[in-house]
Design a protein around this motif. Structure first.
Motif, short mmCIF file in Angstrom:
data_model
loop_
_atom_site.label_atom_id
_atom_site.label_comp_id
_atom_site.label_asym_id
_atom_site.label_seq_id
_atom_site.Cartn_x
_atom_site.Cartn_y
_atom_site.Cartn_z
N VAL A 150 0.86 -1.18 0.00
CA VAL A 150 0.00 0.00 0.00
C VAL A 150 0.90 1.23 0.00
N LYS A 151 0.67 2.12 -0.95
CA LYS A 151 1.47 3.35 -1.00
C LYS A 151 0.62 4.50 -1.53
N ARG A 152 1.10 5.71 -1.26
CA ARG A 152 0.39 6.91 -1.69
C ARG A 152 0.56 7.11 -3.20
N SER A 153 -0.51 7.59 -3.84
CA SER A 153 -0.45 7.88 -5.27
C SER A 153 -1.53 8.91 -5.59
N THR A 154 -1.68 9.22 -6.86
CA THR A 154 -2.74 10.13 -7.30
C THR A 154 -3.51 9.50 -8.45
N TYR A 155 -4.77 9.86 -8.52
CA TYR A 155 -5.62 9.45 -9.63
C TYR A 155 -6.20 10.71 -10.26
N VAL A 156 -6.09 10.83 -11.58
CA VAL A 156 -6.58 12.02 -12.28
C VAL A 156 -7.88 11.67 -12.99
N SER A 157 -8.97 12.27 -12.51
CA SER A 157 -10.29 12.08 -13.11
C SER A 157 -10.48 13.04 -14.27
N LYS A 158 -11.14 12.57 -15.31
CA LYS A 158 -11.45 13.44 -16.44
C LYS A 158 -12.51 14.48 -16.08
N PHE A 159 -13.23 14.20 -14.99
CA PHE A 159 -14.32 15.09 -14.61
C PHE A 159 -13.99 15.96 -13.41
N THR A 160 -13.34 15.37 -12.39
CA THR A 160 -13.19 16.06 -11.11
C THR A 160 -11.74 16.32 -10.72
N GLY A 161 -10.81 16.12 -11.65
CA GLY A 161 -9.43 16.49 -11.38
C GLY A 161 -8.64 15.45 -10.61
N GLY A 293 -9.24 20.30 -20.30
CA GLY A 293 -8.82 19.03 -20.88
C GLY A 293 -9.57 17.85 -20.32
N ARG A 294 -10.77 18.10 -19.75
CA ARG A 294 -11.56 17.02 -19.17
C ARG A 294 -12.76 16.71 -20.06
N GLU A 295 -13.37 15.55 -19.80
CA GLU A 295 -14.54 15.17 -20.57
C GLU A 295 -15.75 15.98 -20.12
N GLY A 296 -16.69 16.12 -21.05
CA GLY A 296 -17.91 16.84 -20.73
C GLY A 296 -18.83 16.03 -19.84
N ILE A 297 -19.86 16.71 -19.32
CA ILE A 297 -20.82 16.08 -18.43
C ILE A 297 -22.02 15.64 -19.25
N ALA A 298 -22.35 14.38 -19.19
CA ALA A 298 -23.47 13.86 -19.97
C ALA A 298 -24.79 14.38 -19.41
N LEU A 299 -25.75 14.57 -20.31
CA LEU A 299 -27.09 14.96 -19.89
C LEU A 299 -27.81 13.78 -19.27
N SER A 300 -28.72 14.06 -18.35
CA SER A 300 -29.60 13.02 -17.84
C SER A 300 -30.55 12.59 -18.95
N ASP A 301 -31.13 11.41 -18.81
CA ASP A 301 -32.08 10.93 -19.82
C ASP A 301 -33.25 11.90 -19.99
N ASP A 302 -33.73 12.47 -18.87
CA ASP A 302 -34.86 13.41 -18.94
C ASP A 302 -34.49 14.65 -19.74
N ALA A 303 -33.30 15.19 -19.50
CA ALA A 303 -32.88 16.39 -20.22
C ALA A 303 -32.65 16.10 -21.70
N ALA A 304 -32.04 14.94 -21.99
CA ALA A 304 -31.77 14.58 -23.38
C ALA A 304 -33.06 14.45 -24.19
N GLN A 305 -34.14 14.03 -23.54
CA GLN A 305 -35.42 13.88 -24.23
C GLN A 305 -36.05 15.22 -24.59
N CYS A 306 -35.51 16.32 -24.06
CA CYS A 306 -36.07 17.65 -24.31
C CYS A 306 -35.28 18.41 -25.37
N ILE A 307 -34.36 17.74 -26.04
CA ILE A 307 -33.62 18.35 -27.15
C ILE A 307 -34.27 17.91 -28.46
N LYS A 308 -34.53 18.87 -29.32
CA LYS A 308 -35.23 18.60 -30.58
C LYS A 308 -34.22 18.63 -31.73
N SER A 309 -34.44 17.82 -32.74
CA SER A 309 -33.55 17.83 -33.90
C SER A 309 -34.36 17.75 -35.18
#
Length: 400
Positions: A150-161, A293-309
């Motif tokens: 067991v040792k100390r390290s870092t993890y880099v999240s694409k969303f939360t740093g 340089g991080r990934e975007g935040i996905a929409l919830s299913d409810d929000a995605a259903q309110c986008i028109k194309s």
């Protein structure tokens, strides 16, 4: 430290430093009647889902029940003074009844990787965990999982740093397997686990599906009403023009545009987003994520259903949205086109003499035609003011 909730990990095979996405691993952890209940679904692309349930006593994590169903097997185990149940090999059709001693202390093989985060982890910590794993070919179903390092390290999240983590290395001498888990020092969240078996590396990474930095409330019913409950229309044309807003030719160094206006081809998709407080914040947060340089935040299913194309319906770049209510809307589209132009280039100089004395030089030029691929990305906020209003817009991409 035991966090009830649902989590999803993305599964990869890793070879030569390259990751290949092969599916997902969904985990549901809950506490009920002094029991730890762990249910998971492994969904590998092209295969039937693998479903597992493991129940343990919360006080000492001694197992109570285990079931497993996959394309390879069905298995049910009941733990007590004896371990009883059955194992069905789906390839051979052979069903084995299980009955063996179960009084010794051990934890279930499926549960122990999730219990690592509950250990008193610190630099240099080590321990051994007795683990029960039933396999028909086993001479003994109890093996050791050894926390080697067991040792100390870092993890880099694409969303939360960046997160400070414990890097926990575990080996299983009986199977030759090895794993490295990256566990948050503060929350004990399992961010990533790498598992080696027969020199093959499988990596599972937290998708952070619970991460949502959007604070604005979202009203699905009201948002759907915006795009379905009215009689207003937004229509227009999509095109790219290689001039700036002042009408200046695109290239400033003797370049003349040949085909200034390029309309979006038939079938080009145009997106309409109700531009309320929720979507405004979502767009702002995602732009900030990309700058970091991080990934975007996905929409919830409810929000995605309110986008028109809709799609461009002719060869002149025209599109139309109907049944809209008054309000603000963000229109978005993108398409590729050929940027064609001609450029005057100097290919040499002619010197001029009079009575043997140099008088000056003139440049010799030729015009050459070029065509390069270009991509137009267009965003425009449009306001519908009155019920039943028809709004005409130009979705124009200008290159300066």
């Amino acid at each position: 430290m035991l966090k009830t909730g649902k989590y999803t990990l993305t599964c990869y095979t890793v070879e030569g430093g390259s990751e290949t996405d092969i599916g997902t691993f969904a985990i549901n952890i809950r506490v009920s009647d002094n029991k730890l209940v762990l249910t998971t679904v492994m969904a590998l692309y092209g295969l039937e889902e693998w479903k597992d349930t493991a129940i343990s006593n919360l006080g000492n994590f001694k197992p109570v029940y285990r079931s497993s169903s996959s394309t390879l097997k069905d298995m049910v185990l009941h733990y007590g003074s004896e371990v009883t149940g059955y194992y069905l090999d789906k390839k051979s059709g052979k069903k084995t009844q299980i009955k063996e001693a179960g009084s010794a202390y051990f934890v279930d093989s499926y549960t122990y990787p999730f219990l690592l985060s509950l250990l008193p982890l610190s630099s240099g910590y080590s321990t051994e965990i007795p683990v029960y794993e039933y396999l028909p070919a086993n001479s003994s179903n109890i093996k050791k999982a050894i926390v080697e390092e067991v040792k100390r390290s870092t993890y880099v999240s694409k969303f939360t740093g960046t997160h400070e983590v414990w890097e926990v290395t575990v080996s299983e001498p009986a199977t030759g397997q090895k794993s490295v888990s990256y566990i948050d020092q503060q929350t004990r969240r399992l961010w990533q686990i790498d598992t080696w078996s027969n020199d093959h590396l499988i990596r599972m990474v937290d998708k952070e599906t619970d991460f949502n930095s959007i604070k604005s409330p979202f009203d699905k019913a009201a948002t759907l009403q915006m795009i379905k409950g009215g009689k207003s229309v937004i229509s227009g044309q999509v095109f790219a023009r290689d001039f700036d807003d002042n009408g200046t030719v695109f290239a400033k160094m003797q370049v003349m545009n040949i085909q200034a206006k390029q309309v979006a081809p038939r079938g080009t998709q145009v997106i309409l987003i109700p531009y309320n407080a929720y979507f405004k914040e979502w767009i702002k947060v995602n732009e900030s994520q990309r700058k970091k340089g991080r990934e975007g935040i996905a929409l919830s299913d409810d929000a995605a259903q309110c986008i028109k194309s809709t799609n461009v319906y002719d060869d002149k770049g025209h599109f139309e949205f109907v049944n809209l209510m008054p309000g603000e809307y963000l229109l978005y589209t993108e398409f590729g086109y050929d940027h064609s132009y001609s450029q005057s280039e100097v290919v040499g100089y002619t010197d001029h003499y009079l009575n043997g004395m140099f008088q000056g030089s003139t440049a010799n030029t030729v015009n050459r035609n070029y065509s390069t691929g270009a991509n137009a990305v267009i965003k425009k906020v449009v306001t519908v003011t009155n019920p039943g209003e028809k709004v005409e817009v130009k979705l124009k991409k200008t290159r300066a």
